[in-house]
Design a protein around this motif. Sequence first.
Motif, PDB file in Angstrom:
ATOM      1  N   MET A   1      -3.022  20.288 -23.872  1.00 55.96           N
ATOM      2  CA  MET A   1      -1.848  20.086 -22.898  1.00 55.96           C
ATOM      3  C   MET A   1      -2.592  19.291 -21.891  1.00 55.96           C
ATOM      4  SD  MET A   1       0.437  21.877 -22.903  1.00 55.96           S
ATOM      5  CE  MET A   1       1.328  23.495 -22.014  1.00 55.96           C
ATOM      6  N   ARG A   2      -4.117  18.922 -21.617  1.00 59.16           N
ATOM      7  CA  ARG A   2      -4.498  18.076 -20.764  1.00 59.16           C
ATOM      8  C   ARG A   2      -4.238  16.694 -21.220  1.00 59.16           C
ATOM      9  NH1 ARG A   2      -7.826  19.239 -16.864  1.00 59.16           N
ATOM     10  NH2 ARG A   2      -9.263  17.655 -17.399  1.00 59.16           N
ATOM     11  N   MET A   3      -4.217  16.707 -22.417  1.00 56.74           N
ATOM     12  CA  MET A   3      -4.134  15.114 -22.961  1.00 56.74           C
ATOM     13  C   MET A   3      -2.614  14.602 -22.760  1.00 56.74           C
ATOM     14  SD  MET A   3      -6.398  14.708 -26.331  1.00 56.74           S
ATOM     15  CE  MET A   3      -6.182  16.023 -27.202  1.00 56.74           C
TER      16      MET A   3
ATOM     17  N   THR B   1       1.883  26.601 -24.064  1.00 50.55           N
ATOM     18  CA  THR B   1       0.806  27.375 -24.808  1.00 50.55           C
ATOM     19  C   THR B   1       0.999  28.669 -24.447  1.00 50.55           C
ATOM     20  OG1 THR B   1      -1.028  27.505 -23.382  1.00 50.55           O
ATOM     21  CG2 THR B   1      -0.571  25.322 -24.360  1.00 50.55           C
ATOM     22  N   THR B   2       0.894  29.615 -25.671  1.00 50.48           N
ATOM     23  CA  THR B   2       0.678  30.980 -25.367  1.00 50.48           C
ATOM     24  C   THR B   2      -0.270  31.758 -26.561  1.00 50.48           C
ATOM     25  OG1 THR B   2       1.983  33.228 -25.125  1.00 50.48           O
ATOM     26  CG2 THR B   2       2.733  31.380 -26.690  1.00 50.48           C
ATOM     27  N   HIS B   3      -0.692  33.040 -26.284  1.00 47.26           N
ATOM     28  CA  HIS B   3      -1.177  33.861 -27.343  1.00 47.26           C
ATOM     29  C   HIS B   3      -0.486  35.196 -27.371  1.00 47.26           C
ATOM     30  CE1 HIS B   3      -4.654  34.415 -24.255  1.00 47.26           C
ATOM     31  NE2 HIS B   3      -3.717  35.143 -23.850  1.00 47.26           N
ATOM     32  N   TYR B   4       0.674  35.025 -26.545  1.00 46.47           N
ATOM     33  CA  TYR B   4       1.614  36.120 -26.801  1.00 46.47           C
ATOM     34  C   TYR B   4       2.717  35.776 -27.751  1.00 46.47           C
ATOM     35  CZ  TYR B   4      -0.526  38.042 -22.639  1.00 46.47           C
ATOM     36  OH  TYR B   4      -1.346  38.589 -21.707  1.00 46.47           O
TER      37      TYR B   4
ATOM     38  N   LEU C   1       5.230  21.316 -18.684  1.00 50.38           N
ATOM     39  CA  LEU C   1       3.990  21.653 -19.357  1.00 50.38           C
ATOM     40  C   LEU C   1       3.556  22.993 -18.887  1.00 50.38           C
ATOM     41  CD1 LEU C   1       1.907  18.562 -19.445  1.00 50.38           C
ATOM     42  CD2 LEU C   1       3.711  19.308 -21.079  1.00 50.38           C
ATOM     43  N   LEU C   2       3.431  24.289 -19.524  1.00 52.52           N
ATOM     44  CA  LEU C   2       3.355  25.546 -19.062  1.00 52.52           C
ATOM     45  C   LEU C   2       2.264  25.795 -19.935  1.00 52.52           C
ATOM     46  CD1 LEU C   2       6.873  26.086 -19.425  1.00 52.52           C
ATOM     47  CD2 LEU C   2       5.768  27.037 -17.353  1.00 52.52           C
ATOM     48  N   ASP C   3       0.951  26.275 -19.171  1.00 47.04           N
ATOM     49  CA  ASP C   3      -0.425  26.669 -19.933  1.00 47.04           C
ATOM     50  C   ASP C   3      -0.495  28.338 -19.851  1.00 47.04           C
ATOM     51  OD1 ASP C   3      -2.578  26.740 -21.612  1.00 47.04           O
ATOM     52  OD2 ASP C   3      -3.646  25.152 -20.389  1.00 47.04           O
ATOM     53  N   GLU C   4      -0.349  28.682 -20.890  1.00 46.23           N
ATOM     54  CA  GLU C   4      -0.141  30.476 -20.748  1.00 46.23           C
ATOM     55  C   GLU C   4       0.516  30.871 -19.654  1.00 46.23           C
ATOM     56  OE1 GLU C   4      -3.882  32.121 -21.567  1.00 46.23           O
ATOM     57  OE2 GLU C   4      -4.270  30.719 -23.350  1.00 46.23           O
ATOM     58  N   PRO C   5       2.021  30.827 -19.474  1.00 44.43           N
ATOM     59  CA  PRO C   5       2.449  31.215 -18.057  1.00 44.43           C
ATOM     60  C   PRO C   5       2.411  32.205 -17.794  1.00 44.43           C
ATOM     61  CG  PRO C   5       4.103  30.391 -19.989  1.00 44.43           C
ATOM     62  CD  PRO C   5       2.711  30.077 -20.469  1.00 44.43           C
ATOM     63  N   THR C   6       2.396  33.195 -18.837  1.00 41.43           N
ATOM     64  CA  THR C   6       2.457  34.667 -18.416  1.00 41.43           C
ATOM     65  C   THR C   6       1.387  35.553 -18.569  1.00 41.43           C
ATOM     66  OG1 THR C   6       3.266  35.671 -20.420  1.00 41.43           O
ATOM     67  CG2 THR C   6       4.994  34.727 -19.016  1.00 41.43           C
ATOM     68  N   THR C   7       0.308  34.868 -18.953  1.00 45.44           N
ATOM     69  CA  THR C   7      -1.159  35.681 -19.008  1.00 45.44           C
ATOM     70  C   THR C   7      -1.334  36.489 -17.639  1.00 45.44           C
ATOM     71  OG1 THR C   7      -1.750  34.022 -20.577  1.00 45.44           O
ATOM     72  CG2 THR C   7      -3.281  35.390 -19.543  1.00 45.44           C
TER      73      THR C   7
END
Lengths: 308, 274
Positions: free
Chosen positions: A48-50, A192-195, A159-165
Amino acid sequence: MPAAVITAENLVKKYQDFAAVDDISFEVQPGEAFGLLGPNGAGKSTTMRMVGAVSTRTSGALNVLGLDPDRYGPEIRAQLGVVPQSDNLDMELRARENLIVYGRYFGLPSRQVAARADELMAFAQLEDKVKAKVDDLSGGMKRRLTIARALINDPRLLLLDEPTTGLDPQARHILWDRLFRLKEQGTTLLLTTHYMDEAEQLCDRLVVIDKGAIMAEGSPASLIRRYSSREVLEVRFGSDRNAAASARLEGIGDRVEVLPDRILLYSDNGEAALVRITELGLRPITSLVRRSSLEDVFLRLTGRSLIE
Amino acid sequence: MTGTLVEASARRDRPLGSLYAGNARSVMSRGWRATRSTNWLVVVSGLFEPVFYLLSMGLGLGALVGTVDGPGGTEISYAAFIAPALLAVAAMNGAIYDSTWNVFFKMRFSKLYDGMLATSLGPLDVALGEISLALLRGALYATGFMLVMQVLGLNLSWWALLAFPAVVLIAFGFASFGMAVTSYMKTFQQMDWINFLLLPMFLFSATFYPLSVYPPVIQTLIQCLPLWHGVELVRSLTTGAVDVGLLWHVLYYLVMIAVGLVFTTRRLRALFLD
């Protein structure tokens, strides 16, 4: 075909000897919601950062909105909306002020930013929190404010990095609804997500990443078809009897997976599998037939270990 | 083809590449809003510190000291001797508050710069914006203090008008250098070292007595420190003992500003745009 919004080819990011991202390639088309799925430390945030032009790559090619992020950082960032993993709202400013000030960072005129801020406060369902201190907002509200802030420059790519963690179920559903609306309006999303449920709700396509590399790619449904069965039967015999029972279950369904607390049977017909178990004379304490989900795909691909 | 065209037009008008978007004012206006809404009282309270020093040392202790030799060799009151030094210190302190502890907090805890650098801003925009804000605080303290000096009759010459740009220069130097140093700090303990170094510099930079009381070696050491240059510059202006040699002090600060800006920008890039 219109040009891809993101094209990554053999992308690598190394920190000293450690490859956080190790040779990944993917493409995101305009209007698509694309997911990076993986356990903690898989390399999602680094990717995501890249893409967000705040981290340079070690090797490979990357093209974001037609430009190379290593050379055209400011031009790319001007057209991006970024929702970072942990909220970095400006605690010294009030809710709406956060949007105004952020818009000014893009060099947008005050009047335009003010009008847009009002629209976005409404979009984020925060109309009555305009003058609230950031600290006084709930976790879900902060997240929505961060998303509103990311939209202030009318970005072509969000860009959404783990939006609902870290959010409670209700807050997550409100957020999903907002993100789904953006998707309907044609905003390209990279998240990105792990859900797994989140990925199934929002992503048109996704890649499963583990240890910096891509394990699988496709739509949620196609991944489930390829790496799992239609249904899963979960049975519990009690912690000390699961292993013994599992030996007798071989041959029922496509695959049997023994976990410490339960046994998973992958089968196209979960109810039929359950009938066969009872025919064998086994009496599970609990049983559950459910649809196969991305979680099953994910666990199969990344291995059933706890990753620290 | 279109790619090249976009790239060509995108890079036009940007001599400093991706370091600078020409929008430092948005960073400044953010700081202004934040100060106005949260901690303006803290800022204002800083105005009084040098005034208290002036009253206790200049007027109180000054009654015992009487007169001293000023920069040009003329006899001046003790208060008129230390007031310009305190003026330089006021500029320094104002600039240092914002550029050290405040910057440290924003950099390490509130993640403010992460957010800023995710926009089209470059690290030089952030550095210039934050440094300008710090220098404004220094300039504010100095202006307040100059008014007090005027009321007490401690501005002895019309040259004192030039003390204003001089203190802005001093504040700029300390803000720039302070932010550069702070950007390399990782812990609170390291930050405390900054205060530990500033206190002796404040006390010994010919602030309260002439440099000539020291042996030559110590004199040279003091002359290397930034505050001494500030004190000398401002004291010469408020007492009217002006000569071309003052330009060396100006040059010292210009170098300090440049070094601070370069290092701050590089460090911000390394920290947030790796």
